[in-house]
Design a protein around this motif. Structure first.
Motif, PDB file in Angstrom:
ATOM      1  N   UNK A   1       1.660   2.288  -0.314  1.00  0.00           N
ATOM      2  CA  UNK A   1       1.890   0.945  -0.850  1.00  0.00           C
ATOM      3  C   UNK A   1       0.878  -0.030  -0.255  1.00  0.00           C
ATOM      4  N   UNK A   2       0.696   0.043   1.056  1.00  0.00           N
ATOM      5  CA  UNK A   2      -0.260  -0.851   1.722  1.00  0.00           C
ATOM      6  C   UNK A   2      -1.662  -0.627   1.171  1.00  0.00           C
ATOM      7  N   UNK A   3      -2.070   0.615   1.061  1.00  0.00           N
ATOM      8  CA  UNK A   3      -3.415   0.926   0.566  1.00  0.00           C
ATOM      9  C   UNK A   3      -3.585   0.491  -0.880  1.00  0.00           C
ATOM     10  N   UNK A   4      -2.572   0.728  -1.715  1.00  0.00           N
ATOM     11  CA  UNK A   4      -2.656   0.311  -3.125  1.00  0.00           C
ATOM     12  C   UNK A   4      -2.872  -1.194  -3.218  1.00  0.00           C
ATOM     13  N   UNK A   5      -2.129  -1.938  -2.414  1.00  0.00           N
ATOM     14  CA  UNK A   5      -2.254  -3.400  -2.443  1.00  0.00           C
ATOM     15  C   UNK A   5      -3.602  -3.854  -1.883  1.00  0.00           C
ATOM     16  N   UNK A   6      -4.079  -3.192  -0.826  1.00  0.00           N
ATOM     17  CA  UNK A   6      -5.396  -3.535  -0.269  1.00  0.00           C
ATOM     18  C   UNK A   6      -6.497  -3.307  -1.290  1.00  0.00           C
ATOM     19  N   UNK A   7      -6.348  -2.264  -2.081  1.00  0.00           N
ATOM     20  CA  UNK A   7      -7.347  -1.945  -3.107  1.00  0.00           C
ATOM     21  C   UNK A   7      -7.202  -2.815  -4.350  1.00  0.00           C
ATOM     22  N   UNK A   8      -6.118  -3.575  -4.420  1.00  0.00           N
ATOM     23  CA  UNK A   8      -5.894  -4.447  -5.570  1.00  0.00           C
ATOM     24  C   UNK A   8      -5.548  -3.686  -6.837  1.00  0.00           C
ATOM     25  N   UNK A   9      -4.859  -2.566  -6.678  1.00  0.00           N
ATOM     26  CA  UNK A   9      -4.501  -1.719  -7.817  1.00  0.00           C
ATOM     27  C   UNK A   9      -3.034  -1.940  -8.143  1.00  0.00           C
ATOM     28  N   UNK A  10      -2.732  -2.112  -9.400  1.00  0.00           N
ATOM     29  CA  UNK A  10      -1.349  -2.287  -9.815  1.00  0.00           C
ATOM     30  C   UNK A  10      -0.655  -0.934  -9.933  1.00  0.00           C
ATOM     31  N   UNK A  11       0.650  -0.971 -10.007  1.00  0.00           N
ATOM     32  CA  UNK A  11       1.406   0.257 -10.232  1.00  0.00           C
ATOM     33  C   UNK A  11       1.029   0.882 -11.573  1.00  0.00           C
ATOM     34  N   UNK A  12       0.770   0.063 -12.563  1.00  0.00           N
ATOM     35  CA  UNK A  12       0.378   0.569 -13.878  1.00  0.00           C
ATOM     36  C   UNK A  12      -0.959   1.295 -13.784  1.00  0.00           C
ATOM     37  N   UNK A  13      -1.921   0.707 -13.097  1.00  0.00           N
ATOM     38  CA  UNK A  13      -3.220   1.357 -12.928  1.00  0.00           C
ATOM     39  C   UNK A  13      -3.085   2.659 -12.150  1.00  0.00           C
ATOM     40  N   UNK A  14      -2.266   2.653 -11.107  1.00  0.00           N
ATOM     41  CA  UNK A  14      -2.054   3.863 -10.326  1.00  0.00           C
ATOM     42  C   UNK A  14      -1.386   4.938 -11.175  1.00  0.00           C
ATOM     43  N   UNK A  15      -0.484   4.531 -12.026  1.00  0.00           N
ATOM     44  CA  UNK A  15       0.174   5.482 -12.932  1.00  0.00           C
ATOM     45  C   UNK A  15      -0.852   6.134 -13.852  1.00  0.00           C
ATOM     46  N   UNK A  16      -1.767   5.343 -14.382  1.00  0.00           N
ATOM     47  CA  UNK A  16      -2.793   5.887 -15.269  1.00  0.00           C
ATOM     48  C   UNK A  16      -3.688   6.885 -14.535  1.00  0.00           C
ATOM     49  N   UNK A  17      -4.008   6.585 -13.293  1.00  0.00           N
ATOM     50  CA  UNK A  17      -4.897   7.435 -12.512  1.00  0.00           C
ATOM     51  C   UNK A  17      -4.215   8.746 -12.113  1.00  0.00           C
ATOM     52  N   UNK A  18      -2.947   8.665 -11.733  1.00  0.00           N
ATOM     53  CA  UNK A  18      -2.238   9.836 -11.212  1.00  0.00           C
ATOM     54  C   UNK A  18      -1.555  10.672 -12.285  1.00  0.00           C
ATOM     55  N   UNK A  19      -1.320  10.071 -13.448  1.00  0.00           N
ATOM     56  CA  UNK A  19      -0.565  10.769 -14.483  1.00  0.00           C
ATOM     57  C   UNK A  19       0.939  10.639 -14.301  1.00  0.00           C
ATOM     58  N   UNK A  20       1.346   9.906 -13.288  1.00  0.00           N
ATOM     59  CA  UNK A  20       2.762   9.610 -13.103  1.00  0.00           C
ATOM     60  C   UNK A  20       3.102   8.376 -13.918  1.00  0.00           C
ATOM     61  N   UNK A  21       4.365   8.156 -14.179  1.00  0.00           N
ATOM     62  CA  UNK A  21       4.741   6.946 -14.905  1.00  0.00           C
ATOM     63  C   UNK A  21       4.882   5.787 -13.921  1.00  0.00           C
ATOM     64  N   UNK A  22       4.725   4.568 -14.412  1.00  0.00           N
ATOM     65  CA  UNK A  22       4.878   3.397 -13.560  1.00  0.00           C
ATOM     66  C   UNK A  22       6.297   3.313 -12.992  1.00  0.00           C
ATOM     67  N   UNK A  23       7.338   3.621 -13.780  1.00  0.00           N
ATOM     68  CA  UNK A  23       8.685   3.594 -13.187  1.00  0.00           C
ATOM     69  C   UNK A  23       8.858   4.589 -12.030  1.00  0.00           C
ATOM     70  N   UNK A  24       8.204   5.735 -12.113  1.00  0.00           N
ATOM     71  CA  UNK A  24       8.271   6.704 -11.005  1.00  0.00           C
ATOM     72  C   UNK A  24       7.624   6.103  -9.766  1.00  0.00           C
TER      73      UNK A  24
END
Length: 97
Positions: A33-56
């Motif tokens: 969570x800390x790293x995602x926020x430091x990188x300025x990445x949203x949960x939606x963007x992370x979902x797209x990158x990982x193939x996981x859903x944003x709700x997950x």
């Protein structure tokens, strides 16, 4: 991390090692969570990158579920990859100055 702590306390039937594994998972998730926020990445963007859903991702980050190891690693590795790419790009831009 209070959700994880509350969850851990409710697991009286588990061994100390199992409880420690849950605590280490919680630490890894918090680091993500800390790293995602430091990188300025949203949960939606992370979902797209990982193939996981944003709700997950939201459930994992909130501590409402105990994620599988592979889920945490998928998130962590994606974030580390992004961080590495950004660091490499920054280093290359300094070489061209």
């Amino acid at each position: 991390m209070s959700n994880w702590e509350e969850f851990k306390k409710s697991l009286n039937f588990m061994s100390d090692i199992e409880k420690q594994a849950i605590e280490e998972t919680a630490k890894a998730v918090n680091g993500c969570v800390v790293l995602r926020k430091q990188l300025g990445i949203t949960q939606v963007q992370l979902a797209e990158i990982t193939g996981l859903s944003q709700p997950v991702i939201a459930r994992v980050e909130s501590g409402k579920v105990l994620p599988e190891y592979k889920t945490v690693m998928k998130i962590l590795l994606a974030l580390q990859h992004i961080q590495s790419i950004r660091e490499q790009a920054a280093a290359e831009s300094l070489q061209h100055v």
